[in-house]
Scaffold this motif. Structure first.
Motif, PDB file in Angstrom:
ATOM      1  N   ASP A   1       0.776  -1.073   0.342  1.00 16.98           N
ATOM      2  CA  ASP A   1       0.155  -0.166  -0.011  1.00 16.98           C
ATOM      3  C   ASP A   1       1.057   1.289   0.164  1.00 16.98           C
ATOM      4  N   ASP A   2       0.234   2.359  -0.615  1.00 19.01           N
ATOM      5  CA  ASP A   2       0.589   3.778  -0.208  1.00 19.01           C
ATOM      6  C   ASP A   2       1.759   4.447  -1.072  1.00 19.01           C
TER       7      ASP A   2
ATOM      8  N   VAL B   1      -1.697   5.129  -4.176  1.00 19.80           N
ATOM      9  CA  VAL B   1      -2.309   6.345  -3.939  1.00 19.80           C
ATOM     10  C   VAL B   1      -2.364   7.458  -5.049  1.00 19.80           C
TER      11      VAL B   1
ATOM     12  N   HIS C   1      -6.182   2.933  -3.904  1.00 23.45           N
ATOM     13  CA  HIS C   1      -6.185   3.214  -2.677  1.00 23.45           C
ATOM     14  C   HIS C   1      -6.536   4.790  -2.061  1.00 23.45           C
TER      15      HIS C   1
ATOM     16  N   HIS D   1      -4.923   9.045   0.259  1.00 25.33           N
ATOM     17  CA  HIS D   1      -5.061   8.336   1.606  1.00 25.33           C
ATOM     18  C   HIS D   1      -5.965   8.811   2.776  1.00 25.33           C
TER      19      HIS D   1
ATOM     20  N   PRO E   1      -8.360   3.246   2.709  1.00 19.77           N
ATOM     21  CA  PRO E   1      -7.300   3.465   3.660  1.00 19.77           C
ATOM     22  C   PRO E   1      -7.739   3.182   5.026  1.00 19.77           C
TER      23      PRO E   1
ATOM     24  N   HIS F   1       3.501  -2.303   3.087  1.00 18.77           N
ATOM     25  CA  HIS F   1       3.389  -1.103   2.566  1.00 18.77           C
ATOM     26  C   HIS F   1       4.681  -0.737   1.872  1.00 18.77           C
TER      27      HIS F   1
END
Length: 204
Positions: A29-30, A56, A80, A84, A121, A173
């Motif tokens: 993620d992110d 993101v 995502h 966020h 998120p 992440h």
């Protein structure tokens, strides 16, 4: 980025992969966020492991070349959100605008790329599941989170990841801060799990 009518509930969130046996899926993620995303892609390429990258939108706009590499190397994409933000209390119209903005950023970076998944998120789904479904995305959860946003050291992350169950999805992440420990842990974990008879897959 197809549209359609979906009737999704929290119970439709994907938390296990649909494959038998000692299989595991890695999700990140992110990002995209250099240098950690690029280092992670190097590890995955060396080990021949596919993963899901939940992107993101603002990071996609900042680093479109990394998104192109993610797709070119056979990984799957997830939406995502754009910044966020916690979308749990957002009205559906606001959620839709945010997710569509993120999809547009991905489309601009890699025209025609599929985005089969959405991950909320903070795991705060709120009204997002139905909206994501109407935009052609399935909600992607996880079986195991190792809390790598609070870096405890690569060895501890490897220990935590050993808690995966067969068919489990691991939440990790590649963005949102220094994720070098995550990269190091993944580089250690993949050959270790393989030696124990595990295989790697992606959700379908």
């Amino acid at each position: 980025m197809g549209t359609g009518t979906f009737s999704l509930s929290r119970g439709d969130v994907i938390e296990l992969v649909d494959e038998p046996g000692r299989t595991v899926a890695l999700t990140f993620d992110d990002g995209p966020d250099p240098p950690d995303t690029t280092a992670l892609l190097d590890v995955l390429a060396r080990e021949r492991v596919r993963a899901v990258f939940c992107l993101v939108g603002a990071q996609v706009e900042a680093h479109p070349e990394i998104v192109r590499r993610i797709v070119a190397e056979g990984h799957l994409l997830g939406n995502h959100s754009f910044h966020h933000d916690d979308l749990e209390e957002w009205e559906p119209e606001a959620v839709r605008a945010d997710l569509e903005r993120t999809l547009a950023a991905i489309e601009a970076a890699v025209p025609g790329a599929e985005v089969p998944f959405f991950r909320a998120p903070y795991g705060h789904w709120g009204r997002t599941i139905r909206v994501a479904g109407e935009l052609g995305m399935r909600p992607l959860g996880w079986q195991l989170s190792v809390w790598d946003w609070e870096p405890p050291g690569a060895d501890e992350l490897v220990r935590r990841m050993s808690g995966v169950v067969p068919r489990g999805i691991i939440l990790l992440h590649d963005g949102g801060g220094d994720r070098s420990q995550t990269v190091e842990a993944v580089a250690t974990l993949i050959p270790r799990l393989r030696a124990e008879g595990w295989t790697f897959t992606v959700p379908r």
